[in-house]
Design a protein around this motif. Structure first.
Motif, PDB file in Angstrom:
ATOM      1  N   UNK A  17     -39.027 -41.743  11.989  1.00 18.17           N
ATOM      2  CA  UNK A  17     -40.425 -41.986  12.355  1.00 18.17           C
ATOM      3  C   UNK A  17     -40.717 -41.514  13.776  1.00 18.17           C
ATOM      4  N   UNK A  18     -39.721 -41.513  14.633  1.00 16.53           N
ATOM      5  CA  UNK A  18     -39.924 -41.063  16.007  1.00 16.53           C
ATOM      6  C   UNK A  18     -39.609 -39.594  16.223  1.00 16.53           C
ATOM      7  N   UNK A  19     -39.372 -38.866  15.157  1.00 20.01           N
ATOM      8  CA  UNK A  19     -38.981 -37.460  15.298  1.00 20.01           C
ATOM      9  C   UNK A  19     -40.201 -36.535  15.280  1.00 20.01           C
ATOM     10  N   UNK A  20     -40.037 -35.338  15.836  1.00 19.86           N
ATOM     11  CA  UNK A  20     -41.123 -34.352  15.773  1.00 19.86           C
ATOM     12  C   UNK A  20     -41.494 -33.992  14.335  1.00 19.86           C
ATOM     13  N   UNK A  21     -40.503 -33.963  13.455  1.00 17.10           N
ATOM     14  CA  UNK A  21     -40.772 -33.635  12.052  1.00 17.10           C
ATOM     15  C   UNK A  21     -41.710 -34.632  11.391  1.00 17.10           C
ATOM     16  N   UNK A  22     -41.524 -35.922  11.707  1.00 15.57           N
ATOM     17  CA  UNK A  22     -42.404 -36.946  11.137  1.00 15.57           C
ATOM     18  C   UNK A  22     -43.824 -36.776  11.661  1.00 15.57           C
ATOM     19  N   UNK A  23     -43.952 -36.485  12.934  1.00 17.48           N
ATOM     20  CA  UNK A  23     -45.287 -36.283  13.506  1.00 17.48           C
ATOM     21  C   UNK A  23     -45.963 -35.066  12.891  1.00 17.48           C
ATOM     22  N   UNK A  24     -45.230 -33.983  12.760  1.00 14.66           N
ATOM     23  CA  UNK A  24     -45.788 -32.761  12.170  1.00 14.66           C
ATOM     24  C   UNK A  24     -46.170 -33.018  10.714  1.00 14.66           C
ATOM     25  N   UNK A  26     -46.960 -35.903   9.271  1.00 12.17           N
ATOM     26  CA  UNK A  26     -48.139 -36.772   9.221  1.00 12.17           C
ATOM     27  C   UNK A  26     -49.393 -35.988   9.591  1.00 12.17           C
ATOM     28  N   UNK A  27     -49.272 -35.134  10.581  1.00 16.12           N
ATOM     29  CA  UNK A  27     -50.421 -34.314  10.986  1.00 16.12           C
ATOM     30  C   UNK A  27     -50.848 -33.381   9.853  1.00 16.12           C
ATOM     31  N   UNK A  28     -49.883 -32.783   9.186  1.00 14.54           N
ATOM     32  CA  UNK A  28     -50.198 -31.896   8.061  1.00 14.54           C
ATOM     33  C   UNK A  28     -50.881 -32.654   6.924  1.00 14.54           C
ATOM     34  N   UNK A  29     -50.408 -33.869   6.653  1.00 10.48           N
ATOM     35  CA  UNK A  29     -51.049 -34.669   5.610  1.00 10.48           C
ATOM     36  C   UNK A  29     -52.510 -34.961   5.949  1.00 10.48           C
ATOM     37  N   UNK A  30     -52.780 -35.283   7.202  1.00  3.76           N
ATOM     38  CA  UNK A  30     -54.162 -35.556   7.616  1.00  3.76           C
ATOM     39  C   UNK A  30     -55.009 -34.291   7.510  1.00  3.76           C
ATOM     40  N   UNK A  31     -54.446 -33.158   7.919  1.00  2.00           N
ATOM     41  CA  UNK A  31     -55.185 -31.890   7.823  1.00  2.00           C
ATOM     42  C   UNK A  31     -55.476 -31.545   6.361  1.00  2.00           C
ATOM     43  N   UNK A  32     -54.455 -31.688   5.507  1.00  2.00           N
ATOM     44  CA  UNK A  32     -54.650 -31.400   4.073  1.00  2.00           C
ATOM     45  C   UNK A  32     -55.701 -32.334   3.494  1.00  2.00           C
ATOM     46  N   UNK A  33     -55.622 -33.608   3.844  1.00  2.00           N
ATOM     47  CA  UNK A  33     -56.615 -34.578   3.360  1.00  2.00           C
ATOM     48  C   UNK A  33     -58.019 -34.173   3.820  1.00  2.00           C
ATOM     49  N   UNK A  34     -58.157 -33.804   5.083  1.00  2.00           N
ATOM     50  CA  UNK A  34     -59.472 -33.427   5.618  1.00  2.00           C
ATOM     51  C   UNK A  34     -60.008 -32.165   4.932  1.00  2.00           C
ATOM     52  N   UNK A  43     -65.832 -38.245  -1.395  1.00  2.00           N
ATOM     53  CA  UNK A  43     -66.073 -39.457  -2.187  1.00  2.00           C
ATOM     54  C   UNK A  43     -65.350 -40.664  -1.590  1.00  2.00           C
ATOM     55  N   UNK A  44     -65.697 -41.837  -2.124  1.00  2.00           N
ATOM     56  CA  UNK A  44     -65.050 -43.056  -1.671  1.00  2.00           C
ATOM     57  C   UNK A  44     -63.568 -43.057  -2.037  1.00  2.00           C
ATOM     58  N   UNK A  45     -63.246 -42.520  -3.195  1.00  2.00           N
ATOM     59  CA  UNK A  45     -61.833 -42.448  -3.606  1.00  2.00           C
ATOM     60  C   UNK A  45     -61.057 -41.552  -2.641  1.00  2.00           C
ATOM     61  N   UNK A  46     -61.661 -40.441  -2.257  1.00  2.00           N
ATOM     62  CA  UNK A  46     -61.029 -39.529  -1.301  1.00  2.00           C
ATOM     63  C   UNK A  46     -60.760 -40.255   0.017  1.00  2.00           C
ATOM     64  N   UNK A  47     -61.725 -41.029   0.488  1.00  2.00           N
ATOM     65  CA  UNK A  47     -61.545 -41.788   1.724  1.00  2.00           C
ATOM     66  C   UNK A  47     -60.509 -42.894   1.563  1.00  2.00           C
ATOM     67  N   UNK A  48     -60.503 -43.521   0.388  1.00  2.00           N
ATOM     68  CA  UNK A  48     -59.580 -44.626   0.161  1.00  2.00           C
ATOM     69  C   UNK A  48     -58.128 -44.151   0.125  1.00  2.00           C
ATOM     70  N   UNK A  49     -57.890 -42.917  -0.275  1.00  2.00           N
ATOM     71  CA  UNK A  49     -56.529 -42.388  -0.310  1.00  2.00           C
ATOM     72  C   UNK A  49     -55.911 -42.444   1.081  1.00  2.00           C
ATOM     73  N   UNK A  50     -56.614 -41.950   2.079  1.00  2.00           N
ATOM     74  CA  UNK A  50     -56.064 -41.952   3.434  1.00  2.00           C
ATOM     75  C   UNK A  50     -56.029 -43.364   4.008  1.00  2.00           C
ATOM     76  N   UNK A  51     -57.063 -44.155   3.721  1.00  2.00           N
ATOM     77  CA  UNK A  51     -57.101 -45.525   4.233  1.00  2.00           C
ATOM     78  C   UNK A  51     -55.946 -46.356   3.679  1.00  2.00           C
ATOM     79  N   UNK A  57     -48.333 -47.595   5.276  1.00  2.00           N
ATOM     80  CA  UNK A  57     -47.316 -47.086   6.203  1.00  2.00           C
ATOM     81  C   UNK A  57     -47.293 -47.913   7.489  1.00  2.00           C
ATOM     82  N   UNK A  58     -48.462 -48.237   8.008  1.00  2.00           N
ATOM     83  CA  UNK A  58     -48.542 -49.045   9.227  1.00  2.00           C
ATOM     84  C   UNK A  58     -47.935 -50.416   9.006  1.00  2.00           C
ATOM     85  N   UNK A  59     -48.247 -51.050   7.910  1.00  3.87           N
ATOM     86  CA  UNK A  59     -47.719 -52.374   7.589  1.00  3.87           C
ATOM     87  C   UNK A  59     -46.199 -52.357   7.557  1.00  3.87           C
TER      88      UNK A  59
END
Length: 127
Positions: A17-24, A26-34, A43-51, A57-59
């Motif tokens: 979780x603290x590695x550069x690979x994890x950050x990259x 996670x960043x790619x997942x957010x970019x792909x989602x966006x 849509x709401x479902x699209x927003x709910x996927x990331x939420x 993951x945070x929990x």
């Protein structure tokens, strides 16, 4: 020393979780989602996927971070105890001081502040 499954898993997960690979990743997942937003008409479902994903993951990461913090704190405390025990002029009464209450720690803190202040006054008189 053999680690149990959870200790091994938690150590590896915290390290990853603290590695550069994890950050990259996670960043790619957010970019792909966006980028997929227009395809799903934002849509709401699209927003709910990331939420939902980020909430889960945070929990889980809270517990892994706390385990890592507890382990690091214990290791640092043991190292400090060794230094206190090894020094012949050290006050060994403060070994395992972390078991005291907050009020007891405040009293000891004040004692050492007063000790420092009295030593500072003594050295200023010598000059």
């Amino acid at each position: 020393m053999k680690k149990n499954f959870f200790d091994h898993f938690a150590d590896q997960a915290a390290y990853f979780a603290g590695s550069p690979g994890a950050f990259i990743g996670a960043s790619l997942l957010v970019i792909i989602w966006a980028v997929t937003g227009p395809f799903f008409k934002f849509s709401e479902v699209w927003q709910m996927v990331i939420n939902t994903g980020t909430t889960i993951v945070t929990f889980l990461m809270v517990f892994l971070i706390q385990k890592a913090q507890n382990k690091d704190s214990k290791a640092i405390q043991i190292k400090l105890n060794e230094l206190v025990a090894a020094h012949e002029n050290a006050n060994n009464r403060i070994v395992d001081i972390e078991d005291l209450t907050e009020e007891e720690l405040d009293q000891i803190h004040k004692f050492y502040e007063n000790l420092r202040n009295s030593r500072n006054r003594d050295t200023s008189k010598e000059e």
